[in-house]
Scaffold this motif. Structure first.
Motif, PDB file in Angstrom:
ATOM      1  N   GLN A 343      99.445  49.699   6.303  1.00 19.08           N
ATOM      2  CA  GLN A 343     100.222  48.463   6.450  1.00 19.08           C
ATOM      3  C   GLN A 343     101.313  48.404   5.394  1.00 19.08           C
ATOM      4  OE1 GLN A 343      98.116  44.724   6.743  1.00 19.08           O
ATOM      5  NE2 GLN A 343      96.284  45.677   7.610  1.00 19.08           N
ATOM      6  N   ILE A 344     102.481  47.883   5.784  1.00 23.82           N
ATOM      7  CA  ILE A 344     103.555  47.628   4.831  1.00 23.82           C
ATOM      8  C   ILE A 344     104.260  46.328   5.204  1.00 23.82           C
ATOM      9  CG2 ILE A 344     103.967  50.096   4.384  1.00 23.82           C
ATOM     10  CD1 ILE A 344     106.518  49.855   6.096  1.00 23.82           C
ATOM     11  N   ASP A 345     104.925  45.725   4.227  1.00 21.81           N
ATOM     12  CA  ASP A 345     105.787  44.587   4.528  1.00 21.81           C
ATOM     13  C   ASP A 345     107.219  45.095   4.698  1.00 21.81           C
ATOM     14  OD1 ASP A 345     105.636  45.225   1.794  1.00 21.81           O
ATOM     15  OD2 ASP A 345     106.425  43.291   1.184  1.00 21.81           O
ATOM     16  N   ALA A 346     108.032  44.304   5.369  1.00 23.48           N
ATOM     17  CA  ALA A 346     109.410  44.711   5.642  1.00 23.48           C
ATOM     18  C   ALA A 346     110.306  43.480   5.700  1.00 23.48           C
ATOM     19  CB  ALA A 346     109.494  45.479   6.958  1.00 23.48           C
ATOM     20  N   GLY A 347     111.566  43.661   5.277  1.00 20.45           N
ATOM     21  CA  GLY A 347     112.494  42.545   5.231  1.00 20.45           C
ATOM     22  C   GLY A 347     112.072  41.496   4.217  1.00 20.45           C
ATOM     23  N   THR A 348     111.405  41.934   3.154  1.00 21.22           N
ATOM     24  CA  THR A 348     110.732  41.037   2.214  1.00 21.22           C
ATOM     25  C   THR A 348     111.704  40.259   1.335  1.00 21.22           C
ATOM     26  OG1 THR A 348     108.774  42.448   2.153  1.00 21.22           O
ATOM     27  CG2 THR A 348     109.122  40.986   0.267  1.00 21.22           C
ATOM     28  N   ARG A 349     111.416  38.958   1.200  1.00 22.88           N
ATOM     29  CA  ARG A 349     112.130  38.096   0.257  1.00 22.88           C
ATOM     30  C   ARG A 349     111.107  37.238  -0.472  1.00 22.88           C
ATOM     31  NH1 ARG A 349     117.661  35.821   2.917  1.00 22.88           N
ATOM     32  NH2 ARG A 349     118.563  37.826   3.484  1.00 22.88           N
ATOM     33  N   LEU A 350     111.213  37.191  -1.781  1.00 26.29           N
ATOM     34  CA  LEU A 350     110.215  36.493  -2.578  1.00 26.29           C
ATOM     35  C   LEU A 350     110.668  35.121  -3.055  1.00 26.29           C
ATOM     36  CD1 LEU A 350     108.764  39.402  -4.738  1.00 26.29           C
ATOM     37  CD2 LEU A 350     108.142  38.670  -2.434  1.00 26.29           C
ATOM     38  N   GLU A 351     111.955  34.856  -3.039  1.00 26.49           N
ATOM     39  CA  GLU A 351     112.431  33.537  -3.447  1.00 26.49           C
ATOM     40  C   GLU A 351     111.954  32.497  -2.443  1.00 26.49           C
ATOM     41  OE1 GLU A 351     116.629  31.091  -3.989  1.00 26.49           O
ATOM     42  OE2 GLU A 351     116.660  33.290  -4.007  1.00 26.49           O
TER      43      GLU A 351
END
Length: 481
Positions: A343-351
């Protein structure tokens, strides 16, 4: 005592008087210091791994002791083989959604710690802002989310459950969220039960470090998170509350990476022995630059060590999903993907609130928990995976059809899970290609689907998938297999 009350009291009592300590620091340290690379023993372990048997702590330590180039190449080769035999060539995709970054703790490595005060922008999404974030993620094609919360009195089980409900209720065109996972502070049994009733998937609680002295170093004892045993037994309480999908993890860089691997394996063994089901996922994030972080305090893990730890985990806990996050760079993800990641995350934004904002590629460290290493958008990640012969998957069928916990293992251990996973991966990819993909990604995606259909030996299964693919092209969605 409920969780909101706990967050408001001074910690002058133990939260974990009845907790079970299954981490033997002395034993793990002994194994690290006294296990040497032994070619014959390593080959025996590789053969055992190919039969998909979980490894003991001693066997795991033997793999961690590998230093020779030849031994490492055999390790990576075996990890690839085991990963493909269990998971095939699919990679599950998700997006992290930060709900709020208020926190009462002072973890020394975290950009959201309480002592930073005004140096970190504090924000909790209101209902409309949450709807806007979910809508933006659905419009990109996401179907799976993990909601992330700080540890704060306002992030109660009831608040978490309401956020989950909003995720499932928010629809945009053909877009919908089909699985919501949670990364939040440990709850009591009652709290876990309330969140479970909201229909969550996996509940993640990372121990951060399993080494007790290091845990005390990074987590002040007067903080809630300073109670090592309360956190260590979080998954036990979750199981007792009826949750059977657990995610554990360690933050690599706080202590010796080999100790943390043995800690994770110890945790998996404890859960399997006590509840009959090990963790559904293991995460292994590495320390990244964060607001106010002092690099001299950490044991940074090299890229070569990172590759080895991922491969060792794949062999030690063969049926556990391994998550590699966007903390890692595109280059490292490209290299390590083969060794066991599922599994991976994609298009990630943490703000907080960033998904519904205009994209400009920038990162503001005062608004994020840490720096993201892989900033590519979802469509680019999907095309990258397909070019590496992986099937990007948004599948949630097993969870919604009850194939979780012990039921999942009934399917997975004999190898039958591949009969479900590949078809569902193909079908959810086709949904993405129809609704969200760029023209280039759509073309590459359908070429990949044709290749995957040709690989299917069971003609009845292949025909059934083709029928469902036709219905997707006609506009139908959510074709469970």
């Amino acid at each position: 005592m409920n969780n909101a009350t706990r967050n408001n009291i001074k910690l002058d009592m133990s939260l974990s008087d009845n907790a079970v300590d299954f981490i033997d620091d002395d034993r793990l340290t002994y194994l690290i210091e006294n296990t040497e690379e032994n070619e014959a023993e390593i080959e025996r372990i590789f053969e055992k791994s190919k039969s998909k048997q979980a490894l003991t702590l001693e066997e795991t330590a033997s793999l961690l002791a590998i230093r020779s180039k030849e031994g490492l190449e055999r390790l990576y080769e075996t990890a690839r083989e085991v990963k493909r035999s269990i998971y095939g060539n699919r990679i599950v995709l998700f997006a992290p959604l930060y709900i709020g970054n208020s926190c009462v703790n002072n973890c020394k490595y975290c950009g959201f710690r309480a002592s930073l005060g005004n140096k970190t922008i504090r924000k909790t999404l209101n209902h409309q802002e949450l709807v806007d974030e979910i809508t933006s993620l659905e419009n990109e094609g996401h179907k799976r989310l993990i909601l992330v919360f700080g540890e704060h009195p306002k992030y109660t089980p009831e608040f978490i459950a309401e956020c989950v409900k909003t995720c499932y209720e928010t629809k945009s065109g053909n877009g919908e969220i089909r699985r919501v996972n949670i990364n939040a502070a440990p709850l009591d049994i009652e709290g876990f039960r309330k969140v479970k009733e909201a229909g969550i998937g996996t509940f993640q609680v990372f121990q951060e470090t399993y080494h007790k002295a290091t845990y005390r170093k990074f987590h002040p004892e007067n903080d809630i998170k300073g109670d090592y045993m309360w956190r260590l037994n979080a998954m036990d309480r979750a199981f007792q509350a009826g949750c059977d999908d657990m995610g554990i993890g360690a933050l690599f860089g706080l202590y010796d990476w080999r100790f943390e691997v043995l800690g994770l394996v110890s945790h998996a063994i404890h859960l399997q022995k006590t509840y009959g089901v090990g963790p559904h996922t293991i995460s292994f994030p590495r320390i990244q630059p964060a607001n106010g972080l002092d690099r001299k305090d950490f044991h940074f893990v090299s890229d070569e060590e990172f590759k080895q730890l991922v491969a060792v985990l794949r062999l030690a806990v063969p049926y556990t999903g391994l998550i590699m996050t966007a903390r890692e760079s595109e280059a490292i993800r490209n290299e390590v993907m083969e060794f066991g990641v599922s599994q991976i995350d994609a298009g990630t934004r943490l703000e907080i609130g960033a998904y519904s904002k205009e994209k400009d590629g920038s990162q503001d460290i005062s608004r994020e928990q840490f720096m993201v290493g892989d900033t590519r958008e979802l469509d680019s990640v999907i095309r990258w995976l397909m070019n590496k012969d992986f099937i990007p998957s948004f599948c949630t069928s097993c969870y919604r059809l009850g194939r979780t916990g012990e039921h999942f293992m009934e399917f997975a251990i004999p190898g039958f899970i591949g009969n479900f996973c590949t078809p569902n991966a193909i079908l959810t990819l086709a949904e993405y290609l129809e609704d969200y993909a760029s023209e280039e990604t759509r073309k590459d995606g359908y070429a990949l689907i044709e290749r995957e259909l040709e690989k299917m030996k069971d003609s009845s299964r292949r025909d059934a998938v083709k029928v469902k693919l036709s219905k997707i092209r006609e506009g139908k969605r959510d074709m469970l297999y």
